[in-house]
Design an enzyme around this catalytic site. Structure first.
Site, PDB file in Angstrom:
ATOM      1  N   CYS A 116       0.809  -1.218   0.000  1.00  0.00           N
ATOM      2  CA  CYS A 116       0.000   0.000   0.000  1.00  0.00           C
ATOM      3  C   CYS A 116       0.845   1.271   0.000  1.00  0.00           C
ATOM      4  O   CYS A 116       0.312   2.365  -0.188  1.00  0.00           O
ATOM      5  CB  CYS A 116      -0.951  -0.003   1.195  1.00  0.00           C
ATOM      6  N   HIS A 254      -3.110   6.949   3.250  1.00  0.00           N
ATOM      7  CA  HIS A 254      -3.612   5.686   2.703  1.00  0.00           C
ATOM      8  C   HIS A 254      -4.956   5.383   3.367  1.00  0.00           C
ATOM      9  O   HIS A 254      -5.097   5.459   4.585  1.00  0.00           O
ATOM     10  CB  HIS A 254      -2.611   4.569   2.988  1.00  0.00           C
ATOM     11  N   ASN A 284     -10.244  -0.139   1.164  1.00  0.00           N
ATOM     12  CA  ASN A 284      -8.788  -0.130   1.019  1.00  0.00           C
ATOM     13  C   ASN A 284      -8.437  -0.604  -0.388  1.00  0.00           C
ATOM     14  O   ASN A 284      -8.610  -1.775  -0.719  1.00  0.00           O
ATOM     15  CB  ASN A 284      -8.171  -1.052   2.070  1.00  0.00           C
TER      16      ASN A 284
END
Length: 327
Positions: A116, A254, A284
Protein backbone atom coordinates in the site's frame (compact mmCIF):
# COMPACT_ATOMS: atom_id res chain seq x y z
CA UNK A 1 15.86 20.12 -1.73
CA UNK A 2 13.02 22.66 -1.50
CA UNK A 3 14.74 25.24 -3.74
CA UNK A 4 16.14 22.82 -6.32
CA UNK A 5 13.00 20.67 -6.81
CA UNK A 6 11.08 21.65 -10.00
CA UNK A 7 10.01 18.06 -10.58
CA UNK A 8 6.35 17.58 -9.90
CA UNK A 9 2.90 16.53 -11.08
CA UNK A 10 1.84 17.21 -14.65
CA UNK A 11 -1.43 15.30 -14.56
CA UNK A 12 -3.65 13.03 -12.47
CA UNK A 13 -6.28 10.40 -13.21
CA UNK A 14 -8.23 7.62 -11.54
CA UNK A 15 -10.66 4.85 -12.39
CA UNK A 16 -12.97 2.65 -10.34
CA UNK A 17 -14.93 -0.34 -11.68
CA UNK A 18 -18.69 0.03 -12.04
CA UNK A 19 -19.76 -2.80 -9.72
CA UNK A 20 -20.49 -1.66 -6.16
CA UNK A 21 -20.57 -4.03 -3.18
CA UNK A 22 -22.24 -2.49 -0.12
CA UNK A 23 -22.10 -3.60 3.47
CA UNK A 24 -25.70 -4.74 3.13
CA UNK A 25 -24.61 -6.97 0.25
CA UNK A 26 -21.91 -8.43 2.45
CA UNK A 27 -24.45 -9.22 5.15
CA UNK A 28 -25.91 -11.76 2.72
CA UNK A 29 -22.51 -13.33 2.00
CA UNK A 30 -20.79 -13.63 5.36
CA UNK A 31 -21.48 -13.33 9.09
CA UNK A 32 -21.18 -9.56 9.43
CA UNK A 33 -23.28 -6.40 9.62
CA UNK A 34 -23.20 -2.86 8.33
CA UNK A 35 -22.83 -1.59 11.90
CA UNK A 36 -19.90 -3.94 12.62
CA UNK A 37 -18.04 -2.88 9.45
CA UNK A 38 -18.66 0.87 9.77
CA UNK A 39 -17.79 0.95 13.48
CA UNK A 40 -14.50 -0.87 13.01
CA UNK A 41 -13.38 0.39 9.61
CA UNK A 42 -15.47 3.35 8.42
CA UNK A 43 -16.18 1.57 5.12
CA UNK A 44 -19.71 1.59 3.68
CA UNK A 45 -19.08 0.19 0.21
CA UNK A 46 -16.34 -0.80 -2.22
CA UNK A 47 -16.01 -1.23 -6.01
CA UNK A 48 -15.11 -4.59 -7.56
CA UNK A 49 -13.65 -5.41 -10.96
CA UNK A 50 -15.89 -7.29 -13.35
CA UNK A 51 -14.92 -10.85 -14.36
CA UNK A 52 -13.25 -9.49 -17.50
CA UNK A 53 -11.23 -6.74 -15.79
CA UNK A 54 -7.68 -7.14 -14.51
CA UNK A 55 -5.28 -4.71 -12.85
CA UNK A 56 -3.80 -3.66 -16.18
CA UNK A 57 -7.27 -2.77 -17.52
CA UNK A 58 -7.96 -0.50 -14.57
CA UNK A 59 -4.47 0.97 -14.83
CA UNK A 60 -4.88 1.79 -18.53
CA UNK A 61 -8.09 3.73 -17.86
CA UNK A 62 -6.53 5.73 -15.02
CA UNK A 63 -3.41 6.36 -17.12
CA UNK A 64 -5.43 7.71 -20.04
CA UNK A 65 -7.11 10.20 -17.73
CA UNK A 66 -3.76 11.30 -16.28
CA UNK A 67 -2.32 11.74 -19.78
CA UNK A 68 -5.37 13.75 -20.81
CA UNK A 69 -4.99 15.94 -17.72
CA UNK A 70 -1.31 16.48 -18.56
CA UNK A 71 -2.17 17.12 -22.23
CA UNK A 72 0.27 14.43 -23.34
CA UNK A 73 0.25 11.59 -25.84
CA UNK A 74 1.31 8.06 -24.79
CA UNK A 75 4.38 8.19 -27.04
CA UNK A 76 5.68 11.18 -25.04
CA UNK A 77 6.11 9.03 -21.91
CA UNK A 78 9.65 7.85 -21.15
CA UNK A 79 8.84 5.28 -18.46
CA UNK A 80 5.88 3.58 -16.80
CA UNK A 81 6.13 2.45 -13.18
CA UNK A 82 3.23 0.35 -11.94
CA UNK A 83 2.75 -0.16 -8.21
CA UNK A 84 0.59 -3.21 -7.53
CA UNK A 85 0.25 -6.21 -5.26
CA UNK A 86 -2.35 -7.80 -7.57
CA UNK A 87 -0.58 -8.06 -10.94
CA UNK A 88 -2.21 -9.66 -13.96
CA UNK A 89 0.54 -12.31 -13.98
CA UNK A 90 3.67 -13.19 -12.03
CA UNK A 91 5.33 -12.16 -15.29
CA UNK A 92 5.32 -10.28 -17.59
CA UNK A 93 4.94 -7.10 -15.61
CA UNK A 94 1.61 -5.34 -15.44
CA UNK A 95 3.47 -2.18 -16.53
CA UNK A 96 4.41 -3.84 -19.83
CA UNK A 97 0.79 -4.81 -20.45
CA UNK A 98 -0.27 -1.22 -19.77
CA UNK A 99 2.50 0.12 -22.00
CA UNK A 100 1.37 -2.05 -24.89
CA UNK A 101 -2.29 -1.18 -24.48
CA UNK A 102 -1.57 2.55 -24.23
CA UNK A 103 0.73 2.54 -27.23
CA UNK A 104 3.47 4.16 -25.16
CA UNK A 105 6.09 2.77 -27.53
CA UNK A 106 8.95 4.91 -26.22
CA UNK A 107 8.48 4.02 -22.56
CA UNK A 108 10.46 1.66 -20.40
CA UNK A 109 8.10 -0.28 -18.12
CA UNK A 110 8.38 -2.14 -14.84
CA UNK A 111 6.40 -3.04 -11.73
CA UNK A 112 7.20 -1.98 -8.18
CA UNK A 113 6.12 -4.01 -5.16
CA UNK A 114 5.78 -2.09 -1.91
CA UNK A 115 2.21 -2.91 -0.94
CA UNK A 116 0.00 0.00 0.00
CA UNK A 117 3.07 2.28 0.11
CA UNK A 118 3.73 1.51 -3.55
CA UNK A 119 2.42 4.70 -5.14
CA UNK A 120 4.70 6.95 -3.07
CA UNK A 121 7.65 4.60 -3.58
CA UNK A 122 7.01 4.76 -7.34
CA UNK A 123 6.79 8.56 -7.29
CA UNK A 124 10.23 8.80 -5.68
CA UNK A 125 11.66 6.48 -8.37
CA UNK A 126 9.99 8.62 -11.04
CA UNK A 127 11.53 11.73 -9.47
CA UNK A 128 14.96 10.11 -9.74
CA UNK A 129 14.42 9.13 -13.36
CA UNK A 130 13.45 12.67 -14.30
CA UNK A 131 16.38 14.02 -12.32
CA UNK A 132 18.63 11.67 -14.29
CA UNK A 133 17.41 12.91 -17.64
CA UNK A 134 14.02 11.42 -18.51
CA UNK A 135 11.34 13.98 -19.27
CA UNK A 136 8.01 12.39 -18.35
CA UNK A 137 7.29 9.33 -16.21
CA UNK A 138 3.86 7.76 -15.72
CA UNK A 139 3.23 6.34 -12.24
CA UNK A 140 0.25 4.02 -11.77
CA UNK A 141 -1.18 2.38 -8.67
CA UNK A 142 -3.65 -0.31 -9.71
CA UNK A 143 -5.28 -3.15 -7.80
CA UNK A 144 -7.84 -5.92 -8.20
CA UNK A 145 -7.46 -7.19 -4.67
CA UNK A 146 -10.93 -8.73 -4.81
CA UNK A 147 -9.36 -11.65 -6.72
CA UNK A 148 -7.18 -12.49 -3.72
CA UNK A 149 -9.74 -12.09 -0.94
CA UNK A 150 -11.43 -15.03 0.77
CA UNK A 151 -15.06 -13.93 0.69
CA UNK A 152 -15.85 -16.24 3.60
CA UNK A 153 -13.32 -14.55 5.89
CA UNK A 154 -15.22 -11.67 7.45
CA UNK A 155 -12.25 -9.93 9.06
CA UNK A 156 -10.59 -9.27 5.68
CA UNK A 157 -13.22 -9.45 2.92
CA UNK A 158 -14.98 -6.32 4.20
CA UNK A 159 -11.84 -4.19 3.86
CA UNK A 160 -10.72 -4.20 0.24
CA UNK A 161 -11.82 -2.75 -3.07
CA UNK A 162 -10.51 -2.44 -6.62
CA UNK A 163 -9.35 0.79 -8.29
CA UNK A 164 -6.51 2.53 -10.10
CA UNK A 165 -4.90 5.95 -9.87
CA UNK A 166 -2.16 7.55 -11.95
CA UNK A 167 0.12 10.56 -12.06
CA UNK A 168 2.47 11.95 -14.70
CA UNK A 169 5.71 13.26 -13.22
CA UNK A 170 8.03 15.67 -15.01
CA UNK A 171 9.55 19.15 -14.93
CA UNK A 172 7.27 21.88 -13.57
CA UNK A 173 7.65 25.65 -13.50
CA UNK A 174 6.41 26.05 -9.92
CA UNK A 175 6.17 23.88 -6.84
CA UNK A 176 6.97 20.20 -7.22
CA UNK A 177 8.16 17.43 -4.94
CA UNK A 178 10.01 18.78 -1.90
CA UNK A 179 10.93 15.75 0.18
CA UNK A 180 10.07 12.22 1.17
CA UNK A 181 10.74 9.39 3.59
CA UNK A 182 10.76 5.69 2.73
CA UNK A 183 11.21 2.72 5.02
CA UNK A 184 10.67 -0.98 5.55
CA UNK A 185 10.81 -3.62 8.27
CA UNK A 186 10.94 -7.08 6.73
CA UNK A 187 10.63 -8.68 10.15
CA UNK A 188 6.91 -7.98 9.80
CA UNK A 189 6.52 -9.76 6.47
CA UNK A 190 4.15 -12.37 7.93
CA UNK A 191 1.60 -9.80 9.12
CA UNK A 192 0.10 -9.15 5.69
CA UNK A 193 0.71 -11.61 2.86
CA UNK A 194 -0.50 -14.21 0.39
CA UNK A 195 1.13 -17.45 1.47
CA UNK A 196 0.85 -19.62 -1.64
CA UNK A 197 1.43 -18.99 -5.32
CA UNK A 198 5.08 -17.93 -5.32
CA UNK A 199 8.38 -19.79 -5.49
CA UNK A 200 8.44 -20.54 -1.76
CA UNK A 201 5.06 -22.24 -1.77
CA UNK A 202 3.81 -23.08 -5.27
CA UNK A 203 0.11 -23.74 -5.64
CA UNK A 204 -1.03 -27.28 -4.93
CA UNK A 205 -4.40 -28.93 -4.43
CA UNK A 206 -3.60 -29.13 -0.71
CA UNK A 207 -2.79 -25.47 -0.07
CA UNK A 208 -5.65 -24.32 -2.29
CA UNK A 209 -7.99 -26.43 -0.15
CA UNK A 210 -6.55 -24.60 2.86
CA UNK A 211 -7.23 -21.18 1.25
CA UNK A 212 -3.55 -20.25 1.31
CA UNK A 213 -3.89 -18.55 -2.08
CA UNK A 214 -5.88 -15.78 -0.42
CA UNK A 215 -4.75 -12.68 1.44
CA UNK A 216 -4.13 -13.12 5.16
CA UNK A 217 -3.67 -10.33 7.69
CA UNK A 218 -2.96 -9.98 11.39
CA UNK A 219 -5.29 -7.04 11.87
CA UNK A 220 -4.37 -5.87 15.39
CA UNK A 221 -0.63 -5.99 14.67
CA UNK A 222 -1.00 -4.09 11.39
CA UNK A 223 -3.16 -1.52 13.16
CA UNK A 224 -0.52 -0.95 15.85
CA UNK A 225 2.20 -0.70 13.21
CA UNK A 226 0.24 1.88 11.21
CA UNK A 227 -0.59 4.06 14.19
CA UNK A 228 3.07 4.07 15.21
CA UNK A 229 4.65 4.62 11.80
CA UNK A 230 2.34 7.29 10.32
CA UNK A 231 3.50 10.18 12.53
CA UNK A 232 7.11 9.00 12.36
CA UNK A 233 7.36 8.92 8.55
CA UNK A 234 5.18 12.01 8.12
CA UNK A 235 7.37 14.09 10.41
CA UNK A 236 10.55 12.85 8.71
CA UNK A 237 9.24 13.86 5.29
CA UNK A 238 8.24 17.28 6.59
CA UNK A 239 11.67 17.77 8.12
CA UNK A 240 13.45 16.80 4.89
CA UNK A 241 11.26 19.23 2.96
CA UNK A 242 11.80 22.04 5.51
CA UNK A 243 8.06 22.21 6.17
CA UNK A 244 5.95 22.34 9.31
CA UNK A 245 2.61 20.57 9.61
CA UNK A 246 0.98 24.03 9.62
CA UNK A 247 2.29 24.57 6.07
CA UNK A 248 0.27 21.61 4.77
CA UNK A 249 -3.04 22.30 3.03
CA UNK A 250 -4.04 18.64 2.67
CA UNK A 251 -3.03 15.36 4.26
CA UNK A 252 -3.87 12.43 1.97
CA UNK A 253 -3.33 9.24 3.96
CA UNK A 254 -3.61 5.69 2.70
CA UNK A 255 -7.30 4.88 3.03
CA UNK A 256 -7.17 1.70 5.13
CA UNK A 257 -9.21 2.23 8.27
CA UNK A 258 -11.01 5.23 9.76
CA UNK A 259 -9.58 4.59 13.22
CA UNK A 260 -6.04 4.65 11.81
CA UNK A 261 -6.79 7.94 10.04
CA UNK A 262 -8.21 9.43 13.25
CA UNK A 263 -5.07 8.41 15.12
CA UNK A 264 -2.94 9.99 12.38
CA UNK A 265 -4.84 13.28 12.64
CA UNK A 266 -4.24 13.41 16.38
CA UNK A 267 -0.57 12.34 16.31
CA UNK A 268 0.39 14.70 13.48
CA UNK A 269 -1.52 17.62 14.96
CA UNK A 270 -3.23 18.53 11.70
CA UNK A 271 -6.68 20.08 11.48
CA UNK A 272 -9.39 17.58 10.64
CA UNK A 273 -10.73 19.63 7.74
CA UNK A 274 -7.32 19.40 6.04
CA UNK A 275 -7.53 15.60 5.73
CA UNK A 276 -9.06 14.11 2.60
CA UNK A 277 -10.92 10.85 3.23
CA UNK A 278 -12.94 8.78 0.76
CA UNK A 279 -12.53 5.44 2.52
CA UNK A 280 -16.26 4.99 3.09
CA UNK A 281 -16.90 4.81 -0.68
CA UNK A 282 -14.02 2.63 -1.87
CA UNK A 283 -12.49 0.70 1.03
CA UNK A 284 -8.79 -0.13 1.02
CA UNK A 285 -7.55 -0.05 -2.58
CA UNK A 286 -3.88 -0.51 -1.63
CA UNK A 287 -1.48 1.16 -4.10
CA UNK A 288 -4.43 2.90 -5.80
CA UNK A 289 -5.65 4.44 -2.55
CA UNK A 290 -3.66 7.69 -2.46
CA UNK A 291 -3.88 8.66 -6.16
CA UNK A 292 -7.61 7.80 -6.14
CA UNK A 293 -8.23 10.06 -3.14
CA UNK A 294 -6.00 12.80 -4.58
CA UNK A 295 -7.77 12.77 -7.95
CA UNK A 296 -11.19 12.75 -6.33
CA UNK A 297 -10.21 15.69 -4.14
CA UNK A 298 -9.22 17.64 -7.25
CA UNK A 299 -12.41 16.73 -9.11
CA UNK A 300 -14.48 17.84 -6.10
CA UNK A 301 -12.75 21.23 -6.19
CA UNK A 302 -11.17 20.79 -2.76
CA UNK A 303 -7.54 20.16 -3.70
CA UNK A 304 -6.23 22.89 -5.98
CA UNK A 305 -3.06 23.73 -7.87
CA UNK A 306 -0.60 25.39 -5.51
CA UNK A 307 -1.81 23.42 -2.48
CA UNK A 308 0.88 21.80 -0.37
CA UNK A 309 0.23 18.10 0.26
CA UNK A 310 1.48 15.45 2.65
CA UNK A 311 0.97 11.91 1.33
CA UNK A 312 1.42 8.99 3.76
CA UNK A 313 1.24 5.27 3.03
CA UNK A 314 1.94 2.02 4.87
CA UNK A 315 1.50 -1.61 3.98
CA UNK A 316 2.76 -5.12 3.35
CA UNK A 317 6.44 -5.74 3.67
CA UNK A 318 6.16 -4.04 6.09
CA UNK A 319 6.71 -0.76 4.29
CA UNK A 320 5.97 2.91 4.83
CA UNK A 321 6.36 6.11 2.85
CA UNK A 322 5.57 9.82 3.05
CA UNK A 323 5.98 12.65 0.55
CA UNK A 324 5.67 16.43 0.71
CA UNK A 325 4.87 18.29 -2.50
CA UNK A 326 3.18 21.32 -3.98
CA UNK A 327 0.52 20.22 -6.44
Amino acid sequence: MKDSSQIGILGLGAYVPKRVLTNLDLEKMVDTSDEWIVTRTGIKQRHLASPGEASSDLGVKAAKKALEDAKLKPEEIDAIITATLSPDHIFPSTACLIQGELGAENAAAFDLGAGCSGFIYACTVAYGLVKAGMEKVLVIGTETISRFVNWQERSTCVLFGDAAGAAVIGRVKEGGIYGWDLGADGRGHDLLKINAGGSREPLTAENIASNRQFLSMSGPEVFRFAVRIIPKTGKKALEKANFEIEDIDWLIPHQANSRIIEAAIESLGIERDKVFVNLERYGNTSAASIPLAWTEGVLEGKIKRGDKLLLIGFGAGLTWAAMVLEY
